[in-house]
Design a protein around this motif. Structure first.
Motif, PDB file in Angstrom:
ATOM      1  N   ILE A 137       1.064  -1.236   0.420  1.00 28.05           N
ATOM      2  CA  ILE A 137      -0.320  -0.128  -0.270  1.00 28.05           C
ATOM      3  C   ILE A 137       1.016   1.623   0.183  1.00 28.05           C
ATOM      4  N   ASP A 138       1.714   1.239   1.277  1.00 28.92           N
ATOM      5  CA  ASP A 138       2.800   2.325   0.778  1.00 28.92           C
ATOM      6  C   ASP A 138       3.148   2.675  -0.838  1.00 28.92           C
ATOM      7  N   ARG A 139       3.901   0.930  -1.321  1.00 31.81           N
ATOM      8  CA  ARG A 139       4.481   1.637  -2.519  1.00 31.81           C
ATOM      9  C   ARG A 139       3.026   2.150  -3.923  1.00 31.81           C
ATOM     10  N   ILE A 140       2.159   2.090  -3.638  1.00 27.92           N
ATOM     11  CA  ILE A 140       0.798   2.612  -4.049  1.00 27.92           C
ATOM     12  C   ILE A 140       0.423   3.366  -4.146  1.00 27.92           C
ATOM     13  N   CYS A 141       0.793   4.452  -2.796  1.00 27.27           N
ATOM     14  CA  CYS A 141       0.517   5.850  -2.394  1.00 27.27           C
ATOM     15  C   CYS A 141       1.621   6.594  -2.832  1.00 27.27           C
ATOM     16  N   ALA A 142       2.510   5.933  -2.727  1.00 27.97           N
ATOM     17  CA  ALA A 142       3.921   6.674  -3.611  1.00 27.97           C
ATOM     18  C   ALA A 142       3.519   7.263  -4.809  1.00 27.97           C
ATOM     19  N   LEU A 144       1.326   6.606  -6.751  1.00 30.34           N
ATOM     20  CA  LEU A 144       0.001   7.581  -7.038  1.00 30.34           C
ATOM     21  C   LEU A 144       0.619   8.908  -6.755  1.00 30.34           C
ATOM     22  N   THR A 145       1.380   9.907  -5.746  1.00 34.73           N
ATOM     23  CA  THR A 145       1.600  10.672  -5.591  1.00 34.73           C
ATOM     24  C   THR A 145       2.428  11.127  -6.690  1.00 34.73           C
ATOM     25  N   ARG A 148       0.534  12.196  -9.965  1.00 34.61           N
ATOM     26  CA  ARG A 148      -0.211  12.873  -9.580  1.00 34.61           C
ATOM     27  C   ARG A 148       0.774  14.405  -9.743  1.00 34.61           C
TER      28      ARG A 148
END
Length: 155
Positions: A137-142, A144-145, A148
């Protein structure tokens, strides 16, 4: 016989993650219903409480992910319930939010409900599985950041 092609795991992932988050919030909402709280009201309380110091309204709106105008109505509701109070910041134009004693007591109830839900939901999941899931999840959030972030203009 069903002729539809099997779903690709990458196609399913986002929907499943969103569904899981909604179900988790609904479970907490159900536990907090006797206190008259929904996610719209308990989430801002938690952010203010966990902030450790008074929080500006605009910072809370950003943290919760809602428009400032929507937050003003929520704060009005929380203020009328005696859970939060607005104070003038040193800037005078800005308002800071503080929990009242009643608000702190409500946050304790929210934290207790969240802990009970967490314990129930995660009972059959090992710490190793959770660690791996959080890493993903942390890798996915990174990602996504990064996706964007403004892209540099071509020269």
């Amino acid at each position: 016989m069903d002729e539809s092609p099997p779903l690709n795991i990458r196609q399913v992932f986002g929907r499943r993650l969103g569904y899981t988050a909604r179900q988790w919030r609904l479970a907490v909402d159900e536990r907090l219903l006797p206190f008259g709280l929904t996610e719209a009201t308990w989430l801002p309380l938690l952010y203010v409480a966990r902030g450790g110091m008074p929080m500006r309204q605009k910072d809370l709106a950003e943290s919760v992910g809602i428009e400032s105008s929507t937050l003003v109505r929520l704060i009005d509701t929380l203020d009328e319930a005696g859970l939060i109070e607005r104070r003038t910041d040193c800037d005078r134009r800005a308002k800071i939010l503080c929990l009242t004693p009643r608000g702190r007591a409500m946050v304790e109830k929210v934290e207790e409900a969240a802990a009970a839900i967490r314990q129930q939901i995660l009972a059959d999941i090992s710490d190793e599985e959770l660690t791996m899931t959080l890493s993903v999840i942390d890798r996915i959030c990174a990602a996504l950041t990064r996706a964007r972030a403004p892209q540099p203009a071509d020269e």
